[in-house]
Design a protein around this motif. Structure first.
Motif, PDB file in Angstrom:
ATOM      1  N   ALA A  87       0.856  -1.189   0.000  1.00  0.00           N
ATOM      2  CA  ALA A  87       0.000   0.000   0.000  1.00  0.00           C
ATOM      3  C   ALA A  87       0.887   1.232   0.000  1.00  0.00           C
ATOM      4  N   VAL A  88       0.445   2.256  -0.708  1.00  0.00           N
ATOM      5  CA  VAL A  88       1.177   3.526  -0.741  1.00  0.00           C
ATOM      6  C   VAL A  88       0.209   4.666  -0.444  1.00  0.00           C
ATOM      7  N   VAL A 102       5.431   4.088   0.799  1.00  0.00           N
ATOM      8  CA  VAL A 102       4.861   2.824   1.267  1.00  0.00           C
ATOM      9  C   VAL A 102       4.381   3.027   2.697  1.00  0.00           C
ATOM     10  N   VAL A 103       3.185   2.510   2.974  1.00  0.00           N
ATOM     11  CA  VAL A 103       2.644   2.565   4.335  1.00  0.00           C
ATOM     12  C   VAL A 103       2.313   1.140   4.782  1.00  0.00           C
ATOM     13  N   PRO A 104       2.548   0.839   6.051  1.00  0.00           N
ATOM     14  CA  PRO A 104       2.202  -0.499   6.537  1.00  0.00           C
ATOM     15  C   PRO A 104       0.697  -0.620   6.703  1.00  0.00           C
ATOM     16  N   PRO A 105       0.167  -1.843   6.634  1.00  0.00           N
ATOM     17  CA  PRO A 105      -1.265  -2.023   6.841  1.00  0.00           C
ATOM     18  C   PRO A 105      -1.649  -1.644   8.271  1.00  0.00           C
ATOM     19  N   ILE A 122       4.291  -9.018   2.496  1.00  0.00           N
ATOM     20  CA  ILE A 122       3.802  -7.652   2.660  1.00  0.00           C
ATOM     21  C   ILE A 122       4.999  -6.706   2.594  1.00  0.00           C
ATOM     22  N   ILE A 123       4.929  -5.736   1.694  1.00  0.00           N
ATOM     23  CA  ILE A 123       5.996  -4.739   1.585  1.00  0.00           C
ATOM     24  C   ILE A 123       5.702  -3.646   2.600  1.00  0.00           C
ATOM     25  N   VAL A 124       6.677  -3.385   3.471  1.00  0.00           N
ATOM     26  CA  VAL A 124       6.528  -2.389   4.537  1.00  0.00           C
ATOM     27  C   VAL A 124       7.795  -1.542   4.636  1.00  0.00           C
ATOM     28  N   PRO A 125       7.660  -0.321   5.163  1.00  0.00           N
ATOM     29  CA  PRO A 125       8.858   0.481   5.406  1.00  0.00           C
ATOM     30  C   PRO A 125       9.526   0.026   6.706  1.00  0.00           C
ATOM     31  N   ALA A 135       2.610 -11.673   6.291  1.00  0.00           N
ATOM     32  CA  ALA A 135       1.434 -11.135   6.971  1.00  0.00           C
ATOM     33  C   ALA A 135       1.407 -11.546   8.436  1.00  0.00           C
ATOM     34  N   ILE A 136       1.709 -12.793   8.731  1.00  0.00           N
ATOM     35  CA  ILE A 136       1.654 -13.247  10.125  1.00  0.00           C
ATOM     36  C   ILE A 136       2.739 -12.581  10.963  1.00  0.00           C
ATOM     37  N   ASP A 137       3.856 -12.220  10.362  1.00  0.00           N
ATOM     38  CA  ASP A 137       4.908 -11.534  11.109  1.00  0.00           C
ATOM     39  C   ASP A 137       4.493 -10.138  11.560  1.00  0.00           C
ATOM     40  N   LEU A 138       3.478  -9.568  10.898  1.00  0.00           N
ATOM     41  CA  LEU A 138       2.973  -8.263  11.319  1.00  0.00           C
ATOM     42  C   LEU A 138       2.069  -8.377  12.545  1.00  0.00           C
ATOM     43  N   LEU A 139       1.785  -9.615  12.972  1.00  0.00           N
ATOM     44  CA  LEU A 139       0.924  -9.877  14.141  1.00  0.00           C
ATOM     45  C   LEU A 139       1.658 -10.810  15.093  1.00  0.00           C
ATOM     46  N   PRO A 140       2.722 -10.358  15.721  1.00  0.00           N
ATOM     47  CA  PRO A 140       3.575 -11.266  16.507  1.00  0.00           C
ATOM     48  C   PRO A 140       2.911 -11.905  17.712  1.00  0.00           C
TER      49      PRO A 140
END
Length: 144
Positions: A87-88, A102-105, A122-125, A135-140
């Motif tokens: 997402a940008v 780029v913005v994180p979800p 997922i591409i993240v800054p 995706a699961i790494d964004l929800l530790p």
């Protein structure tokens, strides 16, 4: 979160989504409609776009990521066909950014992306650089 550098396919997806963002943003509508664009790439290389949809009733507003995921699903792809998402955001006058970035979800979008494919890339800054995680790494601390 373990991340890796972007691949050439990731760079192409990012460029595509930046173009979508620049083409669809409407600074006059809702004080900045469609300021976020997202893209989902499927495992066969197809790309589905989504844009944020503001509404006068907050619950009716939509983030760009679910719109992109829904477009891919509506076209016949399954949840496990969703490979990569980015997402940008467009640099509105009241934002600190000077360019599309780029913005994180957000939290609910992280949950949705993980629900549809925990291994979706997922591409993240990260520290001023665009990186890729899952995706699961964004929800530790997700426990379900």
């Amino acid at each position: 979160m373990d991340t890796s550098p972007l691949t050439p396919d990731d760079e192409a997806l990012l460029e595509h989504v930046v173009e979508t963002n620049e083409r669809t943003v409407d600074e006059e509508f809702f004080d900045g409609a469609h300021i976020v664009a997202a893209g989902v790439r499927t495992n066969d290389g197809s790309v589905y776009d989504g844009v944020s949809l503001p509404a006068s009733i907050g619950r009716a507003s939509m983030c760009a990521e679910p719109v992109a995921v829904g477009s891919a699903i509506a076209d016949g792809y399954r949840h496990d066909d969703l490979e990569t998402c980015v997402a940008v955001a467009y640099p509105m006058a009241d934002h600190d950014a000077t360019g599309v970035r780029v913005v994180p979800p957000c939290g609910p979008c992280r949950e949705l992306l993980a629900d549809y494919n925990e291994e979706m890339r997922i591409i993240v800054p990260v520290d001023g650089e665009n990186r890729v995680g899952t995706a699961i790494d964004l929800l530790p601390t997700r426990t379900w």
